[in-house]
Write a protein that holds these residues in place. Sequence first.
Motif, PDB file in Angstrom:
ATOM      1  N   VAL A   1       0.839  -1.204   0.000  1.00 17.41           N
ATOM      2  CA  VAL A   1       0.000   0.000   0.000  1.00 17.41           C
ATOM      3  C   VAL A   1       0.875   1.255   0.000  1.00 17.41           C
ATOM      4  O   VAL A   1       0.587   2.231  -0.713  1.00 17.41           O
ATOM      5  CB  VAL A   1      -0.949  -0.009   1.219  1.00 17.41           C
TER       6      VAL A   1
ATOM      7  N   ARG B   1      -5.937   5.104  -8.056  1.00 13.27           N
ATOM      8  CA  ARG B   1      -6.695   3.889  -7.771  1.00 13.27           C
ATOM      9  C   ARG B   1      -7.356   3.892  -6.395  1.00 13.27           C
ATOM     10  O   ARG B   1      -8.328   3.189  -6.184  1.00 13.27           O
ATOM     11  CB  ARG B   1      -5.768   2.672  -7.887  1.00 13.27           C
ATOM     12  N   TYR B   2      -6.834   4.671  -5.452  1.00 15.95           N
ATOM     13  CA  TYR B   2      -7.318   4.568  -4.074  1.00 15.95           C
ATOM     14  C   TYR B   2      -7.562   5.961  -3.489  1.00 15.95           C
ATOM     15  O   TYR B   2      -6.824   6.903  -3.756  1.00 15.95           O
ATOM     16  CB  TYR B   2      -6.305   3.817  -3.200  1.00 15.95           C
ATOM     17  N   SER B   3      -8.611   6.049  -2.661  1.00 17.28           N
ATOM     18  CA  SER B   3      -8.948   7.321  -2.031  1.00 17.28           C
ATOM     19  C   SER B   3      -8.300   7.475  -0.666  1.00 17.28           C
ATOM     20  O   SER B   3      -8.207   8.573  -0.143  1.00 17.28           O
ATOM     21  CB  SER B   3     -10.470   7.447  -1.889  1.00 17.28           C
TER      22      SER B   3
ATOM     23  N   ASP C   1      -9.126   2.284   2.070  1.00 16.50           N
ATOM     24  CA  ASP C   1      -9.687   1.944   0.762  1.00 16.50           C
ATOM     25  C   ASP C   1      -8.684   1.152  -0.070  1.00 16.50           C
ATOM     26  O   ASP C   1      -9.073   0.257  -0.841  1.00 16.50           O
ATOM     27  CB  ASP C   1     -10.074   3.225   0.022  1.00 16.50           C
ATOM     28  N   ALA C   2      -7.392   1.453   0.090  1.00 21.66           N
ATOM     29  CA  ALA C   2      -6.365   0.716  -0.663  1.00 21.66           C
ATOM     30  C   ALA C   2      -6.330  -0.747  -0.248  1.00 21.66           C
ATOM     31  O   ALA C   2      -6.297  -1.645  -1.099  1.00 21.66           O
ATOM     32  CB  ALA C   2      -4.999   1.358  -0.436  1.00 21.66           C
TER      33      ALA C   2
ATOM     34  N   THR D   1      -9.571  -2.353  -1.655  1.00 23.13           N
ATOM     35  CA  THR D   1      -9.597  -2.457  -3.109  1.00 23.13           C
ATOM     36  C   THR D   1      -8.633  -3.521  -3.610  1.00 23.13           C
ATOM     37  O   THR D   1      -8.972  -4.314  -4.501  1.00 23.13           O
ATOM     38  CB  THR D   1      -9.247  -1.103  -3.750  1.00 23.13           C
TER      39      THR D   1
END
Length: 303
Positions: free
Chosen positions: A140, A156-158, A162-163, A166
Motif C-alpha cells: 500500500v 486507484r485509491y482514495s 480503501d487501498a 480495493t
Amino acid sequence: MVGLKPPELPPTAAMKFVSAGMAGCIADLCTFPLDTAKVRLQIQGEVRIPRTISSVEYRGVLGTLSTMVRTEGACSLYRGLAAGLQRQMSFASIRIGLYDSVKQLYTPKGAENTGMATRLLAGCTTGAVAVACAQPTDVVKVRFQASGALSDSARRYSGTVDAYRTIAREEGIHGLWRGTLPNIARNAIINCGELVTYDLLKDALLRAGLMTDNVPCHFVAAFGAGFCATVVASPVDVVKTRYMNASPGQYRNALSCLLALLMQDGLAGLYKGFVPSFLRLGSWNVVMFVSYEQLQRAMALAR
C-alpha cells in the motif's frame, strides 16, 4: 551530545521490540520524502509508460522533490505515510527489535563471541519474518507513493483503508502480498547489511577504544551500515518497487519484472534511484539507530 549512558541492567526483549518500532516511525517521519523520491525515480520509464522525452519528469533527488512540490503540492512528499508508519510498527519491531534475541538463540552455549555466520543468520531470520507480517503495508505504501504521478481521476485509491479493501477485492488476498519473495530477498540483504554491519562496526569501535558507547559511536556505525545496505540491496529494491506497483498481469512474476528491466535499461537500471536510496537509507539508519539506542536505554532506566 553523548546521550544516555548504558543502563546497569540490559533492556529486555520487549523493550527492544517497542523501541525499534518507535525508532522506525521517527526515522520514517524524518526521511519519508526521500523514500518517495526514490520510488518515483525507480518506476520512471516503466514499459507501460510511453518512452518519450516529455514523460521524463524527474531528474535527480532535488529535481524530483522540487517537481513534486511544484506539480502536486508539498503534501505529496508524504503520500502513503500512514501505511509507512503502520509498516514500521510491525516491520522494524520484528527485524530490529528481535535481532539480539534471535542472535543469542543461534549462538552456541559457552561461546565467548558471536560469529559472523550467526549474525548473518539472525539478520536473515528476523528480516524474513518481518516481511511475512508487514508485506501488505509495504504494498500500500509503494502504491500511494507512485500514484501521485497520476491525475486525480486515474488514482486507484482514495485512502489507506480503501487501498487495503480495493487490493483485496480486485486482486485477491494474495495481492496484498504481491512481491513477497523479492521483498524477502531485499530485506534479508538489507537486514544483514544494516544490522550486521552496525553490530560489527559498533563492536569494532568499542573494542579498539576509538569511541565509547554513545551517540557519536552510534552515528558512525549507522552511517556505515546505511551505505553497505544501499549498495547490496539497490538492485532487489528496484525490482521490488516495480513489481509491487505493477498492474495485474503486467509481469508474470518477479523474475519477468527483472528481465524486462534489464532488457529496457540494462544493468544501470538496477541502480535507478541509487542516490535517493542512499540518502534515504543512510539518514534513516542514523536517525533510527540513534533513536533506538536512546529509547531502549530510557525504558531500561525508567524500569
